[in-house]
Enzyme design. Structure first.
Site, short mmCIF file in Angstrom:
data_model
loop_
_atom_site.label_atom_id
_atom_site.label_comp_id
_atom_site.label_asym_id
_atom_site.label_seq_id
_atom_site.Cartn_x
_atom_site.Cartn_y
_atom_site.Cartn_z
N SER A 266 -1.53 22.56 5.87
CA SER A 266 -0.44 22.14 6.74
C SER A 266 0.66 21.43 5.96
O SER A 266 0.39 20.69 5.00
CB SER A 266 -0.99 21.19 7.81
OG SER A 266 0.04 20.63 8.58
N TYR B 23 -5.80 14.04 10.52
CA TYR B 23 -5.52 15.45 10.21
C TYR B 23 -4.68 15.57 8.95
O TYR B 23 -5.00 16.32 8.03
CB TYR B 23 -4.81 16.11 11.40
CG TYR B 23 -4.47 17.56 11.17
CD1 TYR B 23 -5.43 18.55 11.33
CD2 TYR B 23 -3.18 17.95 10.81
CE1 TYR B 23 -5.12 19.89 11.14
CE2 TYR B 23 -2.86 19.28 10.61
CZ TYR B 23 -3.84 20.25 10.78
OH TYR B 23 -3.53 21.57 10.57
#
Length: 261
Positions: A141, A154
């Site tokens: 990401s 995350y």
């Protein structure tokens, strides 16, 4: 670093988190390119229809359970043959302030997003080196490159994945094993829908009118980059400059390392 293209026809591709979203789209795209696919998710039942559709295999694996991960590569190869491509796609995310996250949430983030991909690589890459072929795709990401409030666990685990992948590329640069690191922005998945329930994330998205990518578009671009043997892919591409700025210290270190190697 040298690119190592791969023809996916009859190659065995293993995809984690393949029951839905990006993983399912990647499985369909890989199969369309002629690959044999093994679909991995926590419950094999959730994979059966897709596995049947793609004439592939379904393998139940809870990536938050280290004991199960430890046996994964052996069991998959014994069932479906040597693995040519591993796509580490599965991920876990809970949004909200860090101080409100539980110990179980912290552990699940680390074990699913960070430990499991590394351990699968540790098991598989020596086999790929012995066979003199193989590719690993790390679906990560853009969030691992920037600090965003309320997505700390995350983003922190994805930052670990990013540095792990970049470092592993350098360790394997003289081998036929290729590592492709994929940095994604917002993608239209259940994870994004859940994340939008956080008021801060929702307000940011509304303010800047962010438009998520489709899973089909992501899968098409990832598989194309895999086939070319590329080392990095940023989607949307407009974020590439931002991500490259973060690489400058590593590039300086690469130049320094050339003086001592």
């Amino acid at each position: 670093m040298k690119c190592t293209p791969i023809d996916l026809k009859q190659r065995h591709v293993v995809i984690t988190g393949a029951s839905r979203g990006i993983g399912a789209a990647l499985a369909r795209e890989a199969a369309a390119q002629g690959a044999r696919v093994t679909l991995v998710a926590r419950k094999a039942e959730s994979l059966q229809d897709l596995a049947q559709e793609l004439d592939g295999y379904a393998y139940a694996l809870d990536l938050s359970m280290p004991a199960a991960v430890a046996a994964a590569i052996d069991e998959i190869e014994n069932t479906a043959g040597p693995i040519d491509v591993l796509i580490n796609n599965a991920a876990f995310n809970e949004t909200g302030p860090f101080i409100k996250r539980s110990e179980a949430s912290l552990r699940t983030h680390v074990e699913t997003n960070f430990y499991a991909p590394m351990e699968l690589c540790r098991q598989l890459i020596p086999r790929m080196l012995e066979r003199q072929r193989g590719s690993v795709v790390m679906i990560s990401s853009i969030g691992g490159e920037i600090a965003i409030a309320n997505t700390l666990l995350y983003n922190a685990t994805k930052a670990g994945v990013n540095l792990f992948s970049s470092t592993l590329q350098r360790e394997l640069k003289s081998t036929p094993v290729n590592i492709l690191l994929v940095l994604l922005g917002a993608v239209d998945t259940d994870m994004l829908t859940a994340g939008m329930k956080d008021p801060l994330i929702a307000a940011f998205s509304k303010k800047f009118k962010t438009k998520p990518l489709t899973t089909e578009y992501v899968a098409e671009k990832v598989i194309a980059a895999l086939k070319k043997g590329e080392h990095s892919l940023v989607l949307p591409s407009g974020y590439a400059l931002l991500c490259n700025l973060r690489k400058i210290p590593t590039w300086f270190n690469d130049m320094a390392m050339k003086r001592v190697l």
